[in-house]
Design a protein around this motif. Sequence first.
Motif, PDB file in Angstrom:
ATOM      1  N   ARG A  60       1.771   5.185   1.923  1.00 16.05           N
ATOM      2  CA  ARG A  60       3.141   4.782   2.234  1.00 16.05           C
ATOM      3  C   ARG A  60       3.180   3.413   2.934  1.00 16.05           C
ATOM      4  O   ARG A  60       4.027   2.561   2.651  1.00 16.05           O
ATOM      5  N   ALA A  61       2.209   3.208   3.896  1.00 13.47           N
ATOM      6  CA  ALA A  61       2.165   1.901   4.577  1.00 13.47           C
ATOM      7  C   ALA A  61       1.869   0.791   3.585  1.00 13.47           C
ATOM      8  O   ALA A  61       2.478  -0.310   3.635  1.00 13.47           O
ATOM      9  N   ASP A  62       0.923   1.058   2.677  1.00 11.10           N
ATOM     10  CA  ASP A  62       0.613   0.046   1.668  1.00 11.10           C
ATOM     11  C   ASP A  62       1.821  -0.230   0.774  1.00 11.10           C
ATOM     12  O   ASP A  62       2.096  -1.373   0.389  1.00 11.10           O
ATOM     13  N   ARG A  63       2.522   0.862   0.397  1.00 10.73           N
ATOM     14  CA  ARG A  63       3.699   0.688  -0.439  1.00 10.73           C
ATOM     15  C   ARG A  63       4.763  -0.161   0.282  1.00 10.73           C
ATOM     16  O   ARG A  63       5.373  -1.068  -0.303  1.00 10.73           O
ATOM     17  N   LYS A  64       4.966   0.129   1.571  1.00 10.21           N
ATOM     18  CA  LYS A  64       5.947  -0.638   2.337  1.00 10.21           C
ATOM     19  C   LYS A  64       5.530  -2.106   2.426  1.00 10.21           C
ATOM     20  O   LYS A  64       6.324  -3.017   2.297  1.00 10.21           O
ATOM     21  N   ALA A  65       4.208  -2.317   2.673  1.00 10.96           N
ATOM     22  CA  ALA A  65       3.722  -3.700   2.729  1.00 10.96           C
ATOM     23  C   ALA A  65       3.928  -4.397   1.399  1.00 10.96           C
ATOM     24  O   ALA A  65       4.293  -5.585   1.342  1.00 10.96           O
ATOM     25  N   LEU A  66       3.714  -3.659   0.279  1.00 18.13           N
ATOM     26  CA  LEU A  66       3.931  -4.253  -1.033  1.00 18.13           C
ATOM     27  C   LEU A  66       5.395  -4.592  -1.245  1.00 18.13           C
ATOM     28  O   LEU A  66       5.759  -5.650  -1.813  1.00 18.13           O
ATOM     29  N   ALA A 109      -6.989  18.373   4.433  1.00  7.65           N
ATOM     30  CA  ALA A 109      -5.536  18.172   4.530  1.00  7.65           C
ATOM     31  C   ALA A 109      -5.216  16.956   5.399  1.00  7.65           C
ATOM     32  O   ALA A 109      -4.328  16.144   5.074  1.00  7.65           O
ATOM     33  N   ALA A 110      -5.943  16.822   6.554  1.00  5.14           N
ATOM     34  CA  ALA A 110      -5.721  15.662   7.421  1.00  5.14           C
ATOM     35  C   ALA A 110      -6.068  14.378   6.695  1.00  5.14           C
ATOM     36  O   ALA A 110      -5.350  13.356   6.791  1.00  5.14           O
ATOM     37  N   ALA A 111      -7.195  14.405   5.935  1.00  3.94           N
ATOM     38  CA  ALA A 111      -7.585  13.217   5.180  1.00  3.94           C
ATOM     39  C   ALA A 111      -6.535  12.893   4.123  1.00  3.94           C
ATOM     40  O   ALA A 111      -6.201  11.711   3.884  1.00  3.94           O
ATOM     41  N   ALA A 112      -6.025  13.969   3.478  1.00  2.00           N
ATOM     42  CA  ALA A 112      -4.990  13.739   2.462  1.00  2.00           C
ATOM     43  C   ALA A 112      -3.726  13.170   3.098  1.00  2.00           C
ATOM     44  O   ALA A 112      -3.088  12.249   2.550  1.00  2.00           O
ATOM     45  N   ALA A 113      -3.328  13.752   4.281  1.00 10.37           N
ATOM     46  CA  ALA A 113      -2.129  13.237   4.974  1.00 10.37           C
ATOM     47  C   ALA A 113      -2.345  11.784   5.401  1.00 10.37           C
ATOM     48  O   ALA A 113      -1.454  10.929   5.263  1.00 10.37           O
ATOM     49  N   GLU A 114      -3.538  11.511   5.926  1.00  5.53           N
ATOM     50  CA  GLU A 114      -3.836  10.130   6.327  1.00  5.53           C
ATOM     51  C   GLU A 114      -3.811   9.204   5.131  1.00  5.53           C
ATOM     52  O   GLU A 114      -3.301   8.077   5.200  1.00  5.53           O
ATOM     53  N   GLU A 168      -0.224   8.693   4.241  1.00  4.00           N
ATOM     54  CA  GLU A 168       0.393   7.765   5.198  1.00  4.00           C
ATOM     55  C   GLU A 168      -0.055   6.339   4.927  1.00  4.00           C
ATOM     56  O   GLU A 168       0.749   5.394   4.949  1.00  4.00           O
ATOM     57  N   GLN A 169      -1.346   6.185   4.641  1.00  4.99           N
ATOM     58  CA  GLN A 169      -1.855   4.858   4.311  1.00  4.99           C
ATOM     59  C   GLN A 169      -1.220   4.345   3.023  1.00  4.99           C
ATOM     60  O   GLN A 169      -0.899   3.159   2.893  1.00  4.99           O
TER      61      GLN A 169
END
Length: 439
Positions: free
Chosen positions: A225-231, A214-219, A222-223
Motif C-alpha cells: 500500500r505504501a509503495d502504491r501510494k508513493a507511485l 500472517a504478520a509477514a503478509a500484513a507487513e 502494508e508495504q
Amino acid sequence: MPVAPRSELALDRSSLPRLRPDGLVEERNARLAAQEAARQAAAEAARAEAEAARRAARQAEEQRLAAEREAAREARRQAAEQAARDEAEARAAAEARQAEQRRQAAEAQAREEERRAAAEAQAQAQEQARQERQRREAEARAAEERRAAEAKAEQERRAAETRARAEAQRRAEQERQAEAERQAEEERRAEQERQAEARAAREQAQREAEERRAAAAAEAAEQARADRKALEDAVREAGQTGAGGAETASTGDTAGGDRQRIDGGSGASADQDPLAAALAGALSQGTEGGGQDATSADPLQLAPTPIRPTPLPDPAREPGADAGGPGNPPMGEPLSLSEKDGLKFAIQDCWNVGALSVEASRMTISVGFSMTPDGRPEPASLRMADYRGGSETAARQAFDVARRAILMCGRAGFALPSGKYGRWRDVVVDFRPDGVGFE
C-alpha cells in the motif's frame, strides 16, 4: 583181439631146453621123505612131552586138591573154634549191651527229665522273651508312631512354610508385577504426556509460524500500500511536470495500443501493476517532452518481492527427540528393577533344573542373545558367553537347557518397554545354581 606189435629184436626161434639131469626125481623124493620123517619124529616128541606134562599136571592137581582138603578141614576146625569163641563173645557182648542199654535207658530218662526241665525253663524264658519282645515292639510302635506324628507335623510345618513362602513369593511376584505394570503405566502415561507435549509444541510452533506468516503478509500488504501510494504521488507529480502526458499516464496506453514495458525493470509486464505502468509512461513522456536524457532518469525497480514462508519446526530435529529406527533404536531410561525382575522370573519359569546333570546343576553359565522390538529372542543369536565351575561338556548341556528355556518362555515376547528397546535389545543372562540372574 588185437595183437601186440612184434619187436624187431624178437628171435624167430628159441634154443632148445636143457635136458633134465639124472637122479633129480629120486633126490627130490628122498628129500621129501626125510622131511616127512623129521616131522613125524617132532610130532611124536611133542606128544610125549605133552603127555608127560599132563601127568605132571594131574599129579600137581591131586596134590593141590589134597592140600585144599586139608586146609578146608583145618579151616572148619578153626571156624568151629572161632564160632565157639564168637558165641561166647556174643553172649558177653549181649550181656554188656543189655547192661549198656539199661545204663543208657537210665541216662536217657535222666536226660529226658533234664530236657523236660530245660524245655519248661526254655518255655518260661521264651514266654518272658515274647512278653519282653511284645513290650519292646509296643514301645517301638509307640516311638515309631511318635516319630511318624512328629515327621508328619514337621512335613505339615514345612509344607505350611513352603506354602507360606510360595504365597509370599506369589504376593511378591504379584506386587512386582503390579509395580511393573504401575511403572509401565506411568511410563506409558509419561510417554503419552511427552507425545502430547510434543504435539502441543508442534501445534504452537505451527500457530506461531502461521502468525509470523500472517504478520509477514500484513507487513507485505502494508508495504505494497505504501509503495502504491508513493507511485500514485509520483504519477501525480509526473502529470504536473510532463507535456501532455497526463492522459497517457492515467490510462497507461501508448498511441499504438501496445502494452508497455517498464524501463530499467527486470522484464516484468505492465499488467502486474497499473500504477507502475502509468508511472513508466509518464516518465517516458516527460523525458521526450522535456528533452531530458532518458539515461538520467532513475527508474523504479517494481519487480514484486516474493514472501518466503517461515519453515515449520521439525519434531525429529527438536532437542530430546529420539529418532529410533533399526540402526538407532530408542534408548530411553535404564531398565528399572521391576523390569529386570520381570525378565529374570519369566525365563526362570522355563529353567528346567531337573534336566541337568549333577555337574551342570552346580555350575554357572552366561547366555547372550538379541531380541526383536516385540521382545522375542532371535534363535540364531543365542550364544554361550561364559561358563564357570564345570567342564565344557557340562556347560554345553546346561546351555542347551538354558536355550530351550529362553526360546520357550519368549515365544510370545518378553514384557519389556518398547521405549527402552536400545537398553534390552542385546542382553546376557546368568543361569546359576540358585536361579536366573540378569543385571
